[in-house]
Scaffold this active site. Structure first.
Site, PDB file in Angstrom:
ATOM      1  N   ASP A 252      -0.806  -7.155   6.505  1.00 26.04           N
ATOM      2  CA  ASP A 252      -1.832  -6.270   5.941  1.00 26.04           C
ATOM      3  C   ASP A 252      -2.981  -7.010   5.330  1.00 26.04           C
ATOM      4  OD1 ASP A 252      -3.641  -4.531   4.641  1.00 26.04           O
ATOM      5  OD2 ASP A 252      -2.264  -2.964   4.279  1.00 26.04           O
TER       6      ASP A 252
ATOM      7  N   LYS B  11     -12.231  -0.195   4.665  1.00 26.69           N
ATOM      8  CA  LYS B  11     -12.441  -0.806   3.445  1.00 26.69           C
ATOM      9  C   LYS B  11     -13.652  -1.703   3.717  1.00 26.69           C
ATOM     10  CE  LYS B  11      -9.126   1.858   1.863  1.00 26.69           C
ATOM     11  NZ  LYS B  11      -7.787   1.300   2.003  1.00 26.69           N
TER      12      LYS B  11
ATOM     13  N   TYR C  30       0.747  -1.257   0.102  1.00 27.36           N
ATOM     14  CA  TYR C  30       0.037  -0.070  -0.024  1.00 27.36           C
ATOM     15  C   TYR C  30       0.931   1.107   0.055  1.00 27.36           C
ATOM     16  CZ  TYR C  30      -3.282   3.482   1.362  1.00 27.36           C
ATOM     17  OH  TYR C  30      -4.171   4.556   1.379  1.00 27.36           O
TER      18      TYR C  30
END
Ligand SMILES: *Cc1c(COP(=O)(O)O)cnc(C)c1O
Length: 374
Positions: A172, A197, A100
């Site tokens: 993650d 999310k 990310y």
């Protein structure tokens, strides 16, 4: 108890004060002291340290990943920063090549200031991971499937390498969610989520979560960081994420089914070089994904033939999808990822990232086909 049942009930016990079946929300910033000011009279003192709504959510988060304990943060990046801040000075961290963007920025712009160092490595290559370890390596940071290239990493193997070296493995798990992938069961020490999310699930709340295998000294360090450096979540956001968790199992199953159908429908499309989706047999991480995931998730990306201009044009023509960043909500989104990541992006310029929502999949496929046709 099965995960689907746990997610409905964890942290959502009937309120003993009122009998309320839906979890209450407590916005109070402060809680009454004991008359002698020694022990807390109630469980909480001040909102930045803990609060009742967040405590409910943390019970549900811990249950969702099968961890001993969990911490809610103001954002996924707040949670990410806390993990990196919790390391001893001089620590070395391994990040995967595709990670990310914000985490890469913390590694580049802040970890060195905090006295640590970061190396990026092709984490699918286990020999390269071993070769990148230094005596100071304290943490291997994995993200799988990765944002935005959908790369898949072997979590069991990475846990073995990390632990053999006296380091932690942090995963993650935002893209997979605990419904589809169980990093703690595969050997990870900490699982991280952008609760913004799939956990929130409706594109209306910012939050981050850490779930820890054990409630030990790392937990104490992370709690201290959250309390003192201030990236605490709000009760309202905790309440929305708790609400999201209760329907997450159903949502994620449909997201994954829709994404698989979209990926299969677009495979071989003349305007596309590649459909990146771990559920496709030709995806390089397919075998590992089959082993460590229950299904392949709601995210995919598309390498458009041509370059930036062609990719941006496709994203501009969608009608049901929205051309916007973020992911994991009920509505389908598509974006030119390199534009969102900005000038330091390492993402290919012809890449579109797609968050497949819960609309009927026939409508989604038709929309992408008309957008690709131009
Ligand atoms: C969005 C995201 C983050 C950052 O989370 P925020 O809640 O936006 O701070 C971290 N990791 C992944 C994989 C993400 O998609």
């Amino acid at each position: 108890m099965k995960l689907e049942t746990l997610l409905i009930h964890a942290g959502a016990e009937v309120d003993s004060a009122t009998g309320a079946v839906a979890p209450p929300i407590h916005l109070s910033t402060t809680f009454e002291h004991a008359p002698d000011n020694r022990e807390p009279l109630h469980d909480h003192i001040y909102i930045r340290e803990s609060n009742p709504t967040q405590t409910r959510l943390e019970a549900a988060l811990a249950a969702s990943e099968g961890g001993e304990t969990a911490l809610f943060f103001a954002s996924g990046l707040g949670a990410s920063a806390a993990v990196l801040q919790s390391l001893p000075a001089g620590s070395h961290v391994l990040l995967p090549n595709d990670v990310y963007h914000g985490v890469r920025e913390i590694g580049r712009d802040f970890v060195p200031r905090w006295g640590g160092s970061v190396a990026t490595v092709e984490m699918g290559d286990l020999a390269a991971v071993r070769a990148a370890l230094t005596p100071e390596t304290r943490l291997i940071w994995a993200e799988t499937p990765s944002n935005p290239l959908l790369e898949v990493l072997d979590l069991t193997a990475l846990a073995e390498i990390a632990h053999g070296h006296g380091a932690m493995l942090v995963v993650d798990n935002t893209f997979a969610t605990p419904i589809l992938q169980r990093p703690l069961e595969l050997g990870a020490d900490i699982v991280l989520h952008s609760a913004t999310k799939y956990m929130g699930g409706h594109s209306d709340v910012l939050g981050g979560a850490l779930v820890l295998k054990e409630r030990g000294s790392t937990y104490d360090a992370l709690l201290h960081i959250r309390s003192v450096l201030g990236a605490a979540g709000s009760p309202f956001n905790a309440w929305l994420v708790l609400r999201g968790l209760r329907s997450m199992a159903c949502r994620v199953e449909r997201h994954a089914a829709n994404a698989l159908a979209v990926a299969e429908a677009l495979t071989g499309h003349p305007k596309l070089e590649t459909v990146h989706y771990p559920g496709l047999p030709e995806h390089p991480g397919h075998t590992i994904a089959r082993r460590q995931m229950r299904a392949f998730g709601g995210m995919l990306s598309l390498s458009v033939r041509g370059g930036r201009e062609q990719a941006v044009a496709v994203a501009s023509r969608v009608r049901i999808f929205t051309n916007a960043t973020s992911l994991g909500g009920v509505e389908s989104l598509i974006e030119h990822r390199a534009s969102s990541e900005g000038p330091t992006s390492t993402t290919p310029q012809n890449l579109l990232r797609v968050s497949v929502g819960l609309e009927h999949v026939d409508d989604l496929i038709a929309d992408l086909e008309q957008a690709l046709a131009g």
